[in-house]
Scaffold this motif. Structure first.
Motif, PDB file in Angstrom:
ATOM      1  N   ASP A 111      -2.989  -3.562 -28.538  1.00  0.00           N
ATOM      2  CA  ASP A 111      -4.403  -3.174 -28.592  1.00  0.00           C
ATOM      3  C   ASP A 111      -5.173  -4.102 -29.532  1.00  0.00           C
ATOM      4  O   ASP A 111      -6.275  -4.553 -29.215  1.00  0.00           O
ATOM      5  CB  ASP A 111      -4.550  -1.717 -29.043  1.00  0.00           C
TER       6      ASP A 111
ATOM      7  N   GLY B 265       5.552   2.565 -30.619  1.00  0.00           N
ATOM      8  CA  GLY B 265       4.218   2.749 -31.192  1.00  0.00           C
ATOM      9  C   GLY B 265       3.675   1.466 -31.795  1.00  0.00           C
ATOM     10  O   GLY B 265       2.504   1.116 -31.599  1.00  0.00           O
ATOM     11  N   ARG B 266       4.516   0.758 -32.526  1.00  0.00           N
ATOM     12  CA  ARG B 266       4.125  -0.514 -33.138  1.00  0.00           C
ATOM     13  C   ARG B 266       3.690  -1.514 -32.056  1.00  0.00           C
ATOM     14  O   ARG B 266       2.689  -2.217 -32.205  1.00  0.00           O
ATOM     15  CB  ARG B 266       5.305  -1.058 -33.950  1.00  0.00           C
TER      16      ARG B 266
ATOM     17  N   ARG C  17       2.480  -0.869 -29.048  1.00  0.00           N
ATOM     18  CA  ARG C  17       1.215  -0.455 -28.424  1.00  0.00           C
ATOM     19  C   ARG C  17       0.028  -0.702 -29.358  1.00  0.00           C
ATOM     20  O   ARG C  17      -1.033  -1.148 -28.910  1.00  0.00           O
ATOM     21  CB  ARG C  17       1.296   0.992 -27.990  1.00  0.00           C
ATOM     22  N   VAL C  18       0.195  -0.446 -30.641  1.00  0.00           N
ATOM     23  CA  VAL C  18      -0.877  -0.713 -31.610  1.00  0.00           C
ATOM     24  C   VAL C  18      -1.175  -2.207 -31.654  1.00  0.00           C
ATOM     25  O   VAL C  18      -2.340  -2.627 -31.643  1.00  0.00           O
ATOM     26  CB  VAL C  18      -0.489  -0.179 -33.012  1.00  0.00           C
ATOM     27  N   GLN C  19      -0.134  -3.027 -31.658  1.00  0.00           N
ATOM     28  CA  GLN C  19      -0.333  -4.468 -31.773  1.00  0.00           C
ATOM     29  C   GLN C  19      -0.954  -5.068 -30.524  1.00  0.00           C
ATOM     30  O   GLN C  19      -1.803  -5.946 -30.613  1.00  0.00           O
ATOM     31  CB  GLN C  19       0.983  -5.175 -32.114  1.00  0.00           C
TER      32      GLN C  19
END
Length: 184
Positions: free
Chosen positions: A162, A155-156, A158-160
């Motif tokens: 983006d 998750g970290r 994918r957020v980063q």
């Protein structure tokens, strides 16, 4: 350092997987300082990865080698970083003085750095993107085949990516406006 490692271990093939893996593309052009400022060379012996740990006392952190040269060998396991499938097929081979150094592809290194998402890792990635050494679309694609430590790490990452995609789009827009903003 790798010559000393060869003399101690008998191995001549080393895989470099950390920040300094970007030096594998150094022959293609200059490497940004934010990508090459590390003083630890994360690596392992290709044929016998655990053997690299035998080098720590003589070439590792706080060794006489480190004190004399200002950098050191940081022995790692090939299973340490979160990496996409087939990363080993994309290693860049550089031969020098009887040594074969295998460098992690910058896009694969970026995947691993997104998994950690430490500030220095994110600076490394952005420097690579800005210099054209890292492709965010390639990294995004490789995230799909990455075996992450856990859901939090994934998750970290994918957020980063983006956030960095949005940052890079803003950067490109600023460059275009700057190039055409000479006035009338």
């Amino acid at each position: 350092m790798f010559e000393q490692a060869r003399q101690i271990s008998g191995h001549r093939d080393y895989v470099v997987i950390g920040s300094l893996s970007v030096l594998g593309v150094e022959e293609d052009g200059p490497v940004p300082s934010d990508m090459s400022m590390s003083i630890d060379i994360d690596c392992y012996t290709k044929a016998d990865p655990p053997r690299v740990f035998d080098l720590k006392a003589l070439l590792g952190e706080d060794s006489a080698f480190h004190a004399n040269h200002g950098y050191y060998l940081d022995p790692v396991s090939p299973s340490l970083p979160s990496l996409p499938d087939d990363w080993e097929l994309r290693l860049t081979r550089v031969e020098r003085a009887g040594l074969r150094l295998w460098f992690l592809d910058p896009n694969d290194a970026a995947v691993s750095k997104y998994a950690r998402s430490e500030p220095r890792d994110l600076r490394w990635i952005r420097a690579g993107v800005a210099a054209g050494l890292i492709s965010l679309s390639t990294v995004r694609s490789r995230l799909r085949s990455t075996h992450f430590l856990d859901a939090e790490e994934e998750g970290r990452s994918r957020v980063q990516i983006d956030a960095d995609t949005a940052w890079f789009e803003r950067l490109k827009t600023q460059r275009v406006q700057g190039a055409g903003g000479g006035g009338s």
